[in-house]
Design an enzyme around this catalytic site. Structure first.
Site, mmCIF file in Angstrom:
data_model
loop_
_atom_site.group_PDB
_atom_site.id
_atom_site.type_symbol
_atom_site.label_atom_id
_atom_site.label_comp_id
_atom_site.label_asym_id
_atom_site.label_seq_id
_atom_site.Cartn_x
_atom_site.Cartn_y
_atom_site.Cartn_z
ATOM 1 N N LYS A 156 0.851 -1.184 0.000
ATOM 2 C CA LYS A 156 0.000 0.000 0.000
ATOM 3 C C LYS A 156 0.891 1.240 0.000
ATOM 4 C CE LYS A 156 -3.667 0.122 2.684
ATOM 5 N NZ LYS A 156 -4.573 0.342 3.854
ATOM 6 N N ASP A 286 -14.686 1.293 8.941
ATOM 7 C CA ASP A 286 -14.955 1.513 7.518
ATOM 8 C C ASP A 286 -15.530 0.235 6.916
ATOM 9 O OD1 ASP A 286 -15.052 2.097 4.854
ATOM 10 O OD2 ASP A 286 -12.989 2.789 4.684
ATOM 11 N N ASN A 291 -12.656 -3.583 1.665
ATOM 12 C CA ASN A 291 -11.850 -3.923 2.841
ATOM 13 C C ASN A 291 -11.922 -5.401 3.200
ATOM 14 O OD1 ASN A 291 -11.103 -1.258 3.111
ATOM 15 N ND2 ASN A 291 -12.722 -0.766 4.578
#
Length: 439
Positions: A156, A286, A291
């Site tokens: 990431k 979230d 995710n």
């Protein structure tokens, strides 16, 4: 949109990001003028909010926010988290773009970011590194690679300038919301904006996210329903988070799986949320589809993102516990009192719309507590439609709008998001039995 069209540099400077927001305002304003003239020509008298919330204006805003990335896009994603019954189909599909993907950094900007984190010879750490991202979101994008040791990883990479732009992005978006008339003039959102800034700064700290990844890896080590990747410690940097690459399918593919597999996966995710709220004291807030991954081979769910993990305050846990008990007790007044305690309802709302609120609560309670065989069918949208019809006058009475404590907004976003995921996947769950485990 092809991958080639998605390569856009991330605007980094304060003025360039303000200019990008200005382009949203300018594009929306021109669209409002055109739409207004069209409606006037038809003899209509359009309202400002009707002109603002057209599909063409939403498309312009979504596209520009996707190019900007950062806090501006993140706020757009939060605002877009609504069930289809509360948004026109055109707006629903447009806002889905914000939840699914952002534009990509050009290779030169990506290389500069990695060079800043690992040095100009950063490629020596890899036997293979794919420069085309496998995912892109508001804070960063993800690349697949293989370390020189042979370990498959997902990397990431944070967009440059995101951390420095959080405060100004949120302030500028808030200004546009106020000017648009979408928010009541007397609604104080300052504490919630401050909390949003704080959470987004935490999400931009990849060292903190790695810490939460380790925490959840430990907490779920004995739960074989989940897979939690581990960070690559020696390559971990504040703006670069390498982790184990986890094979899996997008969670949306569950929609085509047999009912038992859909139910098992979503029940596991929902039970995890209850444990986060009442046992762990830390919740990943979230609920974005991206995710999670679903592994058809073994039915396990991979948890991919821990940037939005936040502590659950004892006060919030207590308030949600009171709401849970009121729900299981089947008493609309007790539920109303609990929601007032949490500031989801104001006293003025309950005084003016108490009977309607109790009717809405009764719909939910009957759906949960009187479900056939104890299984709540989330594919049945009838209760949601019924609530929506009763809620119209309450939503329209903007002078009485209430906001909960800032920390509860993020917790509620997760809870609401999981309900929407359950509807999307058409699952059936023994919800009352699940809740009773924490009563």
């Amino acid at each position: 949109m092809s991958d080639r069209d998605r390569y856009r540099p991330v605007p980094q400077g304060r003025l360039s990001r303000l200019a990008a927001l200005g382009q949203i305002a300018g594009g929306v304003a021109s669209g409002m003028v055109a739409e207004g003239l069209s409606r006037l020509a038809k003899g209509e008298r359009p309202h400002l909010r009707d002109l603002l919330l057209t599909p063409s204006n939403a498309l312009k805003a979504a596209e520009q926010l996707s190019r900007m990335r950062g806090a501006a896009m993140k706020l757009g994603q939060m605002i877009s988290l609504e069930p289809g019954e509360f948004l026109p189909p055109e707006l629903q599909s447009i806002f889905a773009q914000l939840r699914s993907s952002a534009h990509f950094m050009p290779p030169s900007q990506l290389s500069a970011s990695l060079s800043s984190a690992w040095g100009p010879d950063w490629r020596r750490h890899f036997s293979q590194f794919e420069t085309t991202p496998i995912a892109a979101a508001s804070i960063g994008q993800v690349h697949r690679g293989i370390l020189s040791s042979g370990r498959p990883v997902a990397v990431k990479v944070q967009y440059p300038g995101v951390l420095q732009s959080i405060d100004s992005d949120i302030d500028n978006v808030a200004t546009f919301l106020r000017l648009s008339g979408l928010l009541p003039a007397g609604l104080d959102i300052a504490p919630h904006l401050a909390e949003a800034k704080r959470q987004l700064r935490e999400e931009a700290d990849y060292l903190r996210e790695a810490e939460e990844m380790r925490r959840f890896g430990s907490l779920l080590a004995d739960d074989d329903r989940f897979v939690v990747p581990a960070p690559v410690e020696d390559l971990l940097r504040p703006t670069v988070l390498p982790m184990d690459f986890v094979e899996g399918a997008p969670l949306e593919t569950l929609a085509h799986a047999p009912q038992t597999q859909r139910d098992a996966a979503m029940q596991a995710i929902s039970e995890l949320a209850l444990r986060e709220l009442f046992v762990f004291g830390h919740m990943q807030t979230d609920p974005n589809f991206a995710n999670y991954l679903w592994r058809p081979s073994d039915g396990r769910v991979a948890l991919l993102d821990f940037g939005a993990v936040r502590p659950v305050s004892p006060e919030s846990a207590r308030d949600y516990h009171l709401l849970l008990q009121a729900t299981l007790g089947g008493d609309p007044k007790a539920v109303r009192d609990a929601l007032m305690q949490m500031r989801y309802l104001s006293r003025a709302q309950t005084e003016r719309y108490g009977r309607t609120l109790d009717e809405m609560t009764r719909v939910v309670l009957d759906h949960v507590l009187k479900a056939p065989e104890g299984l709540v069918d989330f594919s049945d949208r009838g209760p949601l439609v019924e609530i929506r019809e009763r809620a119209v006058p309450i939503f329209a009475d903007r002078a009485l709008w209430a906001l909960p404590a800032p920390d509860k907004m993020f917790l509620q976003r997760k809870i609401t998001g999981l309900a929407l995921l359950s509807m999307k996947l058409r699952v059936r769950m023994p919800l009352s039995a699940m809740l009773r485990d924490y009563a």
